[in-house]
Scaffold this motif. Structure first.
Motif, PDB file in Angstrom:
ATOM      1  N   LEU A  37       0.626  -1.296   0.119  1.00 25.97           N
ATOM      2  CA  LEU A  37      -0.108  -0.026  -0.063  1.00 25.97           C
ATOM      3  C   LEU A  37       0.896   1.273  -0.287  1.00 25.97           C
ATOM      4  CD1 LEU A  37      -2.781  -1.077   2.526  1.00 25.97           C
ATOM      5  CD2 LEU A  37      -2.739  -0.831   0.074  1.00 25.97           C
ATOM      6  N   ASP A  38       1.903   1.384   0.842  1.00 29.24           N
ATOM      7  CA  ASP A  38       2.906   2.515   0.877  1.00 29.24           C
ATOM      8  C   ASP A  38       3.304   2.577  -0.788  1.00 29.24           C
ATOM      9  OD1 ASP A  38       4.474   4.414   2.366  1.00 29.24           O
ATOM     10  OD2 ASP A  38       6.104   3.151   1.690  1.00 29.24           O
ATOM     11  N   ALA A  39       4.068   1.574  -1.157  1.00 32.06           N
ATOM     12  CA  ALA A  39       4.493   1.764  -2.662  1.00 32.06           C
ATOM     13  C   ALA A  39       3.522   2.162  -3.506  1.00 32.06           C
ATOM     14  CB  ALA A  39       4.947   0.371  -2.949  1.00 32.06           C
ATOM     15  N   PHE A  40       2.100   1.771  -3.469  1.00 34.81           N
ATOM     16  CA  PHE A  40       1.062   2.203  -4.281  1.00 34.81           C
ATOM     17  C   PHE A  40       1.081   3.860  -4.059  1.00 34.81           C
ATOM     18  CE2 PHE A  40      -3.119   3.351  -5.268  1.00 34.81           C
ATOM     19  CZ  PHE A  40      -3.548   2.741  -6.754  1.00 34.81           C
ATOM     20  N   LEU A  41       0.997   4.024  -3.006  1.00 31.29           N
ATOM     21  CA  LEU A  41       0.704   5.563  -2.514  1.00 31.29           C
ATOM     22  C   LEU A  41       1.861   6.390  -3.067  1.00 31.29           C
ATOM     23  CD1 LEU A  41      -0.603   5.465   0.979  1.00 31.29           C
ATOM     24  CD2 LEU A  41      -1.812   6.407  -0.791  1.00 31.29           C
ATOM     25  N   GLN A  42       3.072   5.910  -3.015  1.00 30.10           N
ATOM     26  CA  GLN A  42       4.304   6.453  -3.409  1.00 30.10           C
ATOM     27  C   GLN A  42       4.333   6.674  -4.840  1.00 30.10           C
ATOM     28  OE1 GLN A  42       6.355   8.142  -1.260  1.00 30.10           O
ATOM     29  NE2 GLN A  42       7.224   9.104  -2.935  1.00 30.10           N
ATOM     30  N   SER A  43       3.707   5.661  -5.694  1.00 25.65           N
ATOM     31  CA  SER A  43       3.930   5.644  -6.950  1.00 25.65           C
ATOM     32  C   SER A  43       2.875   6.532  -7.778  1.00 25.65           C
ATOM     33  CB  SER A  43       4.026   4.076  -7.489  1.00 25.65           C
ATOM     34  OG  SER A  43       2.700   3.606  -7.341  1.00 25.65           O
TER      35      SER A  43
END
Length: 173
Positions: A37-43
Motif C-alpha cells: 500500500l505504501d509503494a502504491f501511494l508513493q507511485s
C-alpha cells in the motif's frame, strides 16, 4: 515458542487472550500488505493535484479506487485465511467487513500503543478520497523527482574543462 504467522498467533493464544487485531497485524506483516500500500501511494502521488489546486484529476479518482481495491482484497484475504479461527474472538466463521470493524472497535484496537495497533492505524490511514489526496500531497512535498535532483546536482557542479570547447577567435590581419 514465538508465533510468526497469523495462523500461529491464532493457535498460540488461549481463547481469553485472543485479539482480532493481533491476527490482522500478523497477516498484514507476513503478506507485506502495508509495504504494498505504501509503494502504491508513493507511485501514484503524482496524479493528485498539488496544494492550492482544489479540483482533482480523473487519474486521482482512479488511483483512489485502485487503492480501495487493494485494501479490500487484503481484508478479504485475511477473512478467508482466518475464517476457521474467528470463533476464538466471538465471531462466526463468515463475518462481514462490518463485523470485523465492529469487533476491532469493541476491542479498542485503534488505541492500542503496541505494534498491532500501529499496523491497524497504518492500514486505516487512507479511508476516504480526501485522506488519499492529503497523503499524496504530503508525499509530493517530501519527495523530489529524480530528474529535478539530477538537474540540481548538475547545476551545482562546475563545468569540466573537456566539456567546454575552446574558442579561438579568427586571426584578423
Amino acid at each position: 515458542f514465538r508465533p510468526s504467522t497469523a495462523r500461529e498467533v491464532w493457535r498460540a493464544r488461549r481463547p481469553w487472550e485472543m485479539s482480532l487485531v493481533d491476527g490482522l497485524a500478523c497477516f498484514l506483516e507476513e503478506n507485506g500488505t502495508l509495504e504494498e500500500l505504501d509503494a502504491f501511494l508513493q507511485s501514484n502521488a503524482w496524479c493528485v493535484s498539488p496544494d492550492g489546486v482544489e479540483e482533482q484529476t480523473h487519474e486521482a479518482g482512479a488511483a483512489f479506487r485502485s487503492y480501495e481495491e487493494l485494501v479490500g482484497t487484503a481484508l478479504a484475504d485475511f477473512m478467508e485465511q482466518s475464517s476457521r479461527d474467528f470463533h476464538l474472538v466471538g465471531l462466526h466463521s463468515r463475518p462481514t467487513v462490518e463485523d470485523i470493524v465492529d469487533a476491532l472497535r469493541s476491542e479498542r484496537a485503534m488505541s492500542r500503543p503496541d505494534a498491532p495497533g500501529q499496523r491497524l492505524r497504518e492500514l486505516l490511514t487512507v479511508t476516504e478520497f480526501d485522506d488519499f489526496v492529503a497523503e499524496a500531497r504530503r508525499r509530493q512535498r517530501v519527495s523530489v523527482p529524480p530528474s529535478v535532483e539530477a538537474l540540481a546536482e548538475a547545476a551545482a557542479e562546475p563545468p569540466r574543462a573537456e566539456a567546454v570547447p575552446r574558442f579561438d577567435p579568427p586571426d584578423r590581419r
